[in-house]
Design an enzyme around this catalytic site. Structure first.
Site, PDB file in Angstrom:
ATOM      1  N   PHE A 127     -17.613   3.636   7.444  1.00 54.53           N
ATOM      2  CA  PHE A 127     -17.348   2.952   6.175  1.00 54.53           C
ATOM      3  C   PHE A 127     -17.776   1.508   6.344  1.00 54.53           C
ATOM      4  CE2 PHE A 127     -14.316   3.894   2.472  1.00 54.53           C
ATOM      5  CZ  PHE A 127     -14.786   5.181   2.273  1.00 54.53           C
ATOM      6  N   GLN A 240     -10.405  -7.139  -5.503  1.00 54.49           N
ATOM      7  CA  GLN A 240     -11.577  -6.396  -5.033  1.00 54.49           C
ATOM      8  C   GLN A 240     -12.242  -5.661  -6.179  1.00 54.49           C
ATOM      9  OE1 GLN A 240     -11.388  -2.895  -2.092  1.00 54.49           O
ATOM     10  NE2 GLN A 240     -12.463  -4.526  -1.017  1.00 54.49           N
ATOM     11  N   HIS A 242     -14.777  -3.066  -6.635  1.00 56.77           N
ATOM     12  CA  HIS A 242     -15.448  -2.044  -5.834  1.00 56.77           C
ATOM     13  C   HIS A 242     -16.857  -1.879  -6.382  1.00 56.77           C
ATOM     14  CE1 HIS A 242     -16.324   1.830  -4.009  1.00 56.77           C
ATOM     15  NE2 HIS A 242     -15.191   1.794  -3.339  1.00 56.77           N
ATOM     16  N   LEU A 256     -13.679   5.556 -10.121  1.00 56.39           N
ATOM     17  CA  LEU A 256     -14.280   5.294  -8.821  1.00 56.39           C
ATOM     18  C   LEU A 256     -15.245   6.375  -8.351  1.00 56.39           C
ATOM     19  CD1 LEU A 256     -13.942   3.032  -6.675  1.00 56.39           C
ATOM     20  CD2 LEU A 256     -12.748   4.754  -5.328  1.00 56.39           C
ATOM     21  N   GLU A 259     -16.619   5.155  -1.688  1.00 58.80           N
ATOM     22  CA  GLU A 259     -17.529   4.549  -0.724  1.00 58.80           C
ATOM     23  C   GLU A 259     -18.044   5.590   0.265  1.00 58.80           C
ATOM     24  OE1 GLU A 259     -16.317   0.767   0.843  1.00 58.80           O
ATOM     25  OE2 GLU A 259     -17.387   1.083   2.715  1.00 58.80           O
ATOM     26  N   ARG A 290     -17.551  -4.720   0.656  1.00 54.63           N
ATOM     27  CA  ARG A 290     -17.555  -4.455  -0.782  1.00 54.63           C
ATOM     28  C   ARG A 290     -17.860  -5.692  -1.616  1.00 54.63           C
ATOM     29  NH1 ARG A 290     -12.358  -0.308  -1.108  1.00 54.63           N
ATOM     30  NH2 ARG A 290     -13.484   1.426  -0.157  1.00 54.63           N
ATOM     31  N   HIS A 355     -10.639  -2.852  -8.548  1.00 56.56           N
ATOM     32  CA  HIS A 355     -10.179  -1.748  -7.714  1.00 56.56           C
ATOM     33  C   HIS A 355      -8.897  -2.035  -6.947  1.00 56.56           C
ATOM     34  CE1 HIS A 355     -10.546   1.835  -5.335  1.00 56.56           C
ATOM     35  NE2 HIS A 355     -10.685   1.179  -4.212  1.00 56.56           N
ATOM     36  N   ARG A 390     -10.604  -6.560   1.325  1.00 58.57           N
ATOM     37  CA  ARG A 390     -10.113  -5.411   2.099  1.00 58.57           C
ATOM     38  C   ARG A 390     -11.267  -4.501   2.503  1.00 58.57           C
ATOM     39  NH1 ARG A 390      -8.732   0.049   0.920  1.00 58.57           N
ATOM     40  NH2 ARG A 390      -9.183  -0.200  -1.288  1.00 58.57           N
TER      41      ARG A 390
HETATM   42  C1  LIG Z   1      -9.668   5.744  -7.000  1.00 61.11           C
HETATM   43  C2  LIG Z   1      -9.158   5.069  -5.775  1.00 61.11           C
HETATM   44  C3  LIG Z   1      -9.645   5.435  -4.521  1.00 61.11           C
HETATM   45  C4  LIG Z   1      -9.164   4.819  -3.370  1.00 61.11           C
HETATM   46  N1  LIG Z   1      -9.654   5.222  -2.153  1.00 61.11           N
HETATM   47  C5  LIG Z   1      -9.141   4.669  -1.024  1.00 61.11           C
HETATM   48  C6  LIG Z   1      -9.559   5.121   0.256  1.00 61.11           C
HETATM   49  O1  LIG Z   1     -10.381   6.008   0.383  1.00 61.11           O
HETATM   50  N2  LIG Z   1      -9.016   4.551   1.351  1.00 61.11           N
HETATM   51  C7  LIG Z   1      -8.071   3.584   1.256  1.00 61.11           C
HETATM   52  O2  LIG Z   1      -7.601   3.142   2.288  1.00 61.11           O
HETATM   53  N3  LIG Z   1      -7.665   3.130   0.053  1.00 61.11           N
HETATM   54  C8  LIG Z   1      -8.168   3.647  -1.083  1.00 61.11           C
HETATM   55  N4  LIG Z   1      -7.739   3.195  -2.303  1.00 61.11           N
HETATM   56  C9  LIG Z   1      -6.682   2.218  -2.370  1.00 61.11           C
HETATM   57  C10 LIG Z   1      -5.356   2.881  -2.138  1.00 61.11           C
HETATM   58  O3  LIG Z   1      -5.357   4.184  -2.648  1.00 61.11           O
HETATM   59  C11 LIG Z   1      -4.212   2.134  -2.793  1.00 61.11           C
HETATM   60  O4  LIG Z   1      -4.314   0.807  -2.499  1.00 61.11           O
HETATM   61  C12 LIG Z   1      -2.908   2.657  -2.289  1.00 61.11           C
HETATM   62  O5  LIG Z   1      -2.808   4.035  -2.520  1.00 61.11           O
HETATM   63  C13 LIG Z   1      -1.715   1.945  -2.879  1.00 61.11           C
HETATM   64  O6  LIG Z   1      -0.545   2.581  -2.388  1.00 61.11           O
HETATM   65  P1  LIG Z   1       0.890   2.002  -2.666  1.00 61.11           P
HETATM   66  O7  LIG Z   1       1.838   2.889  -1.930  1.00 61.11           O
HETATM   67  O8  LIG Z   1       0.913   0.566  -2.381  1.00 61.11           O
HETATM   68  O9  LIG Z   1       1.068   2.171  -4.209  1.00 61.11           O
HETATM   69  P2  LIG Z   1       0.826   3.421  -5.170  1.00 61.11           P
HETATM   70  O10 LIG Z   1       0.412   4.642  -4.475  1.00 61.11           O
HETATM   71  O11 LIG Z   1       0.010   2.950  -6.286  1.00 61.11           O
HETATM   72  O12 LIG Z   1       2.262   3.664  -5.726  1.00 61.11           O
HETATM   73  C14 LIG Z   1       2.885   2.746  -6.569  1.00 61.11           C
HETATM   74  C15 LIG Z   1       4.190   3.353  -6.954  1.00 61.11           C
HETATM   75  O13 LIG Z   1       4.996   2.374  -7.572  1.00 61.11           O
HETATM   76  C16 LIG Z   1       5.582   2.908  -8.724  1.00 61.11           C
HETATM   77  N5  LIG Z   1       5.903   1.816  -9.620  1.00 61.11           N
HETATM   78  C17 LIG Z   1       5.100   0.812 -10.042  1.00 61.11           C
HETATM   79  N6  LIG Z   1       5.789  -0.002 -10.854  1.00 61.11           N
HETATM   80  C18 LIG Z   1       7.041   0.499 -10.943  1.00 61.11           C
HETATM   81  C19 LIG Z   1       8.211   0.117 -11.654  1.00 61.11           C
HETATM   82  N7  LIG Z   1       8.218  -0.946 -12.445  1.00 61.11           N
HETATM   83  N8  LIG Z   1       9.334   0.877 -11.524  1.00 61.11           N
HETATM   84  C20 LIG Z   1       9.326   1.988 -10.736  1.00 61.11           C
HETATM   85  N9  LIG Z   1       8.242   2.384 -10.045  1.00 61.11           N
HETATM   86  C21 LIG Z   1       7.130   1.651 -10.160  1.00 61.11           C
HETATM   87  C22 LIG Z   1       4.555   3.872  -9.239  1.00 61.11           C
HETATM   88  O14 LIG Z   1       5.147   4.797 -10.096  1.00 61.11           O
HETATM   89  C23 LIG Z   1       4.087   4.489  -7.934  1.00 61.11           C
HETATM   90  O15 LIG Z   1       4.968   5.513  -7.541  1.00 61.11           O
HETATM   91  C24 LIG Z   1      -8.211   3.802  -3.476  1.00 61.11           C
HETATM   92  C25 LIG Z   1      -7.731   3.431  -4.721  1.00 61.11           C
HETATM   93  C26 LIG Z   1      -8.197   4.037  -5.867  1.00 61.11           C
HETATM   94  C27 LIG Z   1      -7.672   3.603  -7.187  1.00 61.11           C
END
Ligand SMILES: Cc1cc2nc3c(=O)[nH]c(=O)nc-3n(C[C@H](O)[C@H](O)[C@H](O)COP(=O)(O)OP(=O)(O)OC[C@H]3O[C@@H](n4cnc5c(N)ncnc54)[C@H](O)[C@@H]3O)c2cc1C
Ligand code: SF4
Ligand code: SF4
Ligand code: FES
Lengths: 586, 279
Positions: A127, A240, A242, A256, A259, A290, A355, A390
């Site tokens: 990557f 970021q 993307h 998306l 990558e 990126r 992103h 990132r």
């Molecule tokens: C399409 C896409 C592809 C990606 N691919 C990659 C990859 O290949 N590799 C990589 O490392 N990263 C990747 N990323 C980035 C990565 O997926 C995210 O940064 C990561 O999953 C975020 O995880 P998190 O646990 O911080 O939050 P999330 O998984 O977004 O979870 C947030 C949680 O908070 C809850 N929440 C939010 N606000 C509230 C509220 N007010 N009250 C109650 N609950 C709330 C939501 O309901 C959810 O459950 C990608 C992102 C996207 C969008």
């Protein structure tokens, strides 16, 4: 219309720890806290398993060394610091690099089934910005594998899960956090959580932008709630973009394209058929970081060498149909089903999409605690780990490493302080009033209209390339949006009412948008995910500080800077020299 | 037995509306306006309401729902997250067929008649297109988690060919469309006796994991009720992840149950505890 909350009725739940957010970070935090014997509540806005983490595609970075045995935490650390342009909290980057491999092994024990190497180990793919082939993956749906594994572990960890409940405010007892206020999406009824510690794991702020890979959940609730509760937001200017989002059809603009397409050998071309990355980063080409690839694409389009729908071309077809169907099955289907493009036969059109939020709540590295006692933050909502940019794959590993640390941090905090969970009725009544006043306003606007215009404005004025004049305009425009949001009107009942939900989220988006714009104005240089046309170079001063935004007594936003943590010499030594170039995918 | 689509679909053209998209089906003329008939209401009472939505190139049904929310019905309840067929949130019935709204393109639907969108029928309606799917989460809790032989993953050797079939099952996005379409749940409401295709897939992913040590056959037969499935294959037809639910998960599980409980030698082995070492 009468206010449906004239007498505030609510249900109460009490836990040692309340985890807000059930993506990778929240689930991992909850599992850890529960394993340490704490009573844990886990709240999320959507159904369990639907958080953003489910959408992650390409992989999870960890220096297992299964494919390139020379890999180790030191190289991963160096790559991460270089990728973040040295604004990272070095201690977070170090812990992340050191602990990621164990977090992956743990997932395997809990049932995750990663793609394998020919000798039966976890396969790892290259990557951008990673010296070695490092991303553990499952085709192009790695996030699904990770969230499902954590979800299945979580349901056997004795957690109390509150699905489809939205938290709207953190509640405090004096200086400490002692709970949270929210509502059930289904019924609109209020719910109060008492907790000795609260872990934020709410993800990013991408819905403030028009072209984004982020879902409706990314309204920056965690950032804004923490800010209102007295925590600091750090490095908010670093968004970021993307490089490869879909540009057509309109309905999926921003969606998306992982990558991994470039990781597996995909090449970028402009309308003249030139591989323009040759001019920009001849060594790493498409696997440059990126920020660099996005800016390069932006330039091609601006200078008239773009594709018909305003992007550039990404081509993986030379790898052959069989390989593509095995390694990128999701992308094959996504492009075919949504854009009528067969990527085994020809190129797809792509362009930058909002992103990931590098900035977020400022935390202490080891424990993930914020400035507010009892309030922790992990995952995308936290700042520091990724600095100014990132690296792909470093988020999923971040969630696991710091999710676990947040659970541990909350445990240590509770053990040391045995904090109270007192909540005052006035505070609860105020929280209820804040979210229901929109039902009283008959004259205001529809929240969808305001949201759309906010997204257009942020995209235009606080997007990939920024200028002082436009940032001033954006800050001015945000004042107007604030007045409109204060007066927003909501129709219907409180029962599963998306218009109402959006009206509440808009306020959070505004806070985050303002922090992005103000920090972007302050940083008179270009670095990582922040590009100033009027200040195109690195500036020595800005290499030494992070940006911070916090709420003033009078409610206005203070923006300033704080010096970076000094990095020990032995870590500095690890960062010397250039970042290596990964071998192509095996 | 072949799959016959839900008989109680609200729309007469239910069976002809195909949501399989094969790139570039047909172009929709500019200025086309589609008419939708959408369920608005709760479990107790509700009605079909009509909305007009201009059709754009490449548009999907979820885009149309968002258009209705932004312009005509701000409180129209619908679930979605990824808009990319990855999260399994936006399940509903489009012209009577259980589908993901984000994956169903307008140019694959007949636009000369109103397009109906109704909530999944097998689950209680909460509001509009949102149903109470919590039963599925309760079923999942009853399944014994993965229990490996050893924790020393550095010494695990798992070849791609050994995990391939498990990986197929693990692609499930929990949209619950298969649960919705399965007549055992949908028409006979056997939620207490049958876990449904989604959890047959999950059980198969555990049972076929080369390193899992739990003997799950008893649970698959008794609690999960694999015998209730009569292989209509409706579940496989609606699965947006194209998981071969019936052929690859349910039929092999049925065979293993039959071998153990209905074949005299299998029975004997079972009684002697010899089946556990099968893996
Ligand atoms: C399409 C896409 C592809 C990606 N691919 C990659 C990859 O290949 N590799 C990589 O490392 N990263 C990747 N990323 C980035 C990565 O997926 C995210 O940064 C990561 O999953 C975020 O995880 P998190 O646990 O911080 O939050 P999330 O998984 O977004 O979870 C947030 C949680 O908070 C809850 N929440 C939010 N606000 C509230 C509220 N007010 N009250 C109650 N609950 C709330 C939501 O309901 C959810 O459950 C990608 C992102 C996207 C969008
Ligand atoms: S589980 Fe069995 S009965 Fe139900 S839809 Fe699938 S094949 Fe038909
Ligand atoms: S098996 Fe297929 S149809 Fe059933 S829940 Fe999973 S993805 Fe949906
Ligand atoms: S919105 Fe995620 S599957 Fe449709």
């Amino acid at each position: 219309m009468t206010n449906p909350t004239s007498n505030v009725a609510y249900e109460t739940h009490e836990h040692d720890v309340l985890v807000i957010g059930a993506g990778g970070a929240g689930l991992r935090a909850a599992i850890e806290a529960s394993a340490l014997g704490l009573k844990v509540g886990l709240v999320c806005k959507s159904l369990l398993g639907k958080a953003h983490t489910v959408m992650a595609e390409g992989g999870c970075a960890a220096s297992m060394g299964y494919v390139d045995s020379a890999d180790g935490w030191k190289t991963h650390f160096k790559d991460t610091m270089h990728g973040g342009k040295f604004l990272n909290n070095f201690r977070m980057a170090q812990l992340h690099a050191q602990e990621a491999p164990e977090r992956i092994r743990e997932l395997e024990r809990w049932g995750a089934v990663f793609d394998r190497t020919p000798d039966g180990k976890i396969s790892q793919r290259p990557f951008g910005g990673h010296t070695y082939r490092r991303l553990c993956h499952v085709g192009d749906h790695t996030g699904l594998e990770i969230i499902r594994t954590l979800q299945d572990k979580g349901v056997h960890s004795g957690l109390d899960v509150y699905m489809e409940a939205t938290i709207t405010d953190l509640l405090k007892d004096g200086d400490r956090v002692s709970g949270a206020f929210g509502y059930w999406r289904e019924s609109g009824r209020f719910v109060v959580f008492k907790a000795k510690a609260v872990i934020l794991a709410t993800g990013g702020i991408g819905r403030a932008y028009k072209i984004t890979s982020n879902s409706w959940e990314y309204s920056g609730d965690g950032d804004a709630m923490a800010y209102r509760a007295g925590a600091e937001l750090m490095d908010m200017e670093f968004i970021q973009f993307h490089p490869t989002g879909m540009v057509w059809p309109n309905g999926v603009r921003g969606l998306l394209v992982t990558e991994a397409v470039r990781g597996e050998g995909g090449r970028l071309y402009n309308a003249l058929g030139e591989r323009f990355m040759e001019k920009v980063d001849p060594k790493r080409m498409e696997l440059s970081t990126r920020d660099i690839v996005s800016k390069a694409i932006n330039k091609e389009v601006k200078e008239g060498r773009g594709s018909p729908h305003g992007g550039v071309f990404l081509d993986i077809s030379h790898r052959g149909a069989e390989y593509i169907l095995k390694k990128l099955p999701g992308m094959y289907r996504q492009l075919l089903e949504f854009a009528d493009v067969d990527i085994t036969k020809g190129p797809m059109e792509i362009g930058p999409t909002t992103h990931y939020t590098m900035g977020g709540v400022r935390v202490e590295a080891e424990s993930t605690m914020t400035k507010v006692p009892g309030l922790f933050a992990a995952g995308e909502v936290a700042a520091g780990m990724h600095g100014a940019n990132r690296l792909g794959g470093n988020s999923l590993s971040d969630l696991l490493v710091f999710g676990r640390r947040a659970g541990l941090g909350a445990y240590e905090y509770i053990k040391a302080n045995n904090p109270s969970t007192n909540l005052s009725e006035e505070v609860i009544a105020a929280a209820a009033k804040r979210v229901t006043k929109c039902f009283d306003s008959d004259s205001g606007e529809n929240p969808y209209t305001i949201h759309k215009e906010l997204q257009d404005m942020m995209q235009a004025k606080v997007g990939i390339v920024r200028t002082e004049a436009e940032l001033h305009e954006a800050i001015e425009a945000l004042k107007g949006f604030r007045a409109r949001v204060a007066n927003v009107s909501v129709t219907g009942s409180r029962q599963f009412n998306p218009g109402w939900h959006l009206a509440i989220e808009l306020e959070n988006m505004l806070t985050c948008a303002e922090a992005v714009a103000r920090c972007a104005l302050q940083r008179t240089e270009s670095r990582g995910g922040h590009t100033r046309e009027d200040h195109p170079e690195y500036h020595p001063h800005w290499s030494t500080v992070n940006s911070v935004a916090s709420q003033d007594q009078d409610g206005s936003m203070n923006v300033g800077e704080i010096p970076l943590l000094p990095m020990p010499e032995e870590l500095k030594a690890l960062c010397e020299g250039e970042v290596g170039i990964p071998k192509p995918a095996a | 037995m072949a799959c016959s689509h839900p008989t109680n679909a609200p729309h007469p053209k239910a069976n002809s509306a195909s949501t399989t998209i094969k790139g570039g089906t047909k172009a929709v003329a500019e200025g086309t306006v589609a008419t939708f008939s959408v369920y608005r209401g709760t479990a107790e009472s509700g009605e079909m309401k009509t909305y007009q939505v201009p059709v754009a190139e490449g548009m999907v049904v979820l885009d149309a729902v968002h258009h209705m929310q932004a312009n005509d019905a701000p409180d129209l309840a619908a679930r979605w997250n990824c808009k990319a067929a990855k999260c399994g949130s936006c399940s509903a019935e489009i012209n009577g067929k259980p589908s993901l709204m984000c994956k169903t393109r307008m140019d694959a639907l007949p636009l000369d008649e109103p397009i109906t969108i109704t909530p999944m029928k097998a689950f209680p309606v909460l509001k509009d297109l949102v149903t109470d799917v919590s039963w599925n989460y309760r079923v999942n809790e009853r399944i014994t988690p993965f229990t490996p032989k050893s924790d020393d993953t550095d010494n695990w050797t798992l070849y791609q060919e050994d995990v391939e079939r498990v990986q197929e099952f693990r692609k499930c996005i929990e949209c619950f469309l298969c649960q919705d379409v399965c007549h055992v749940i949908r028409n006979h409401d056997k939620k207490n006796d049958f876990y449904g295709p989604r959890f047959m897939v999950r059980l198969a992913s555990l049972d076929m994991h080369p390193l899992d040590t739990v003997d799950r056959l008893q649970a698959i037969k008794e609690e999960a009720g694999v015998g209730f499935c009569n292989i209509t294959k409706c579940c496989t037809e609606v699965c947006p992840e194209h998981i071969h639910i019936t052929d690859n998960a349910i039929i092999p599980l049925k065979e293993r149950v039959a071998d153990r409980y209905f074949d005299p030698i299998g029975k004997l082995k079972g009684a002697l505890g010899l089946n556990k070492s099968r893996k």
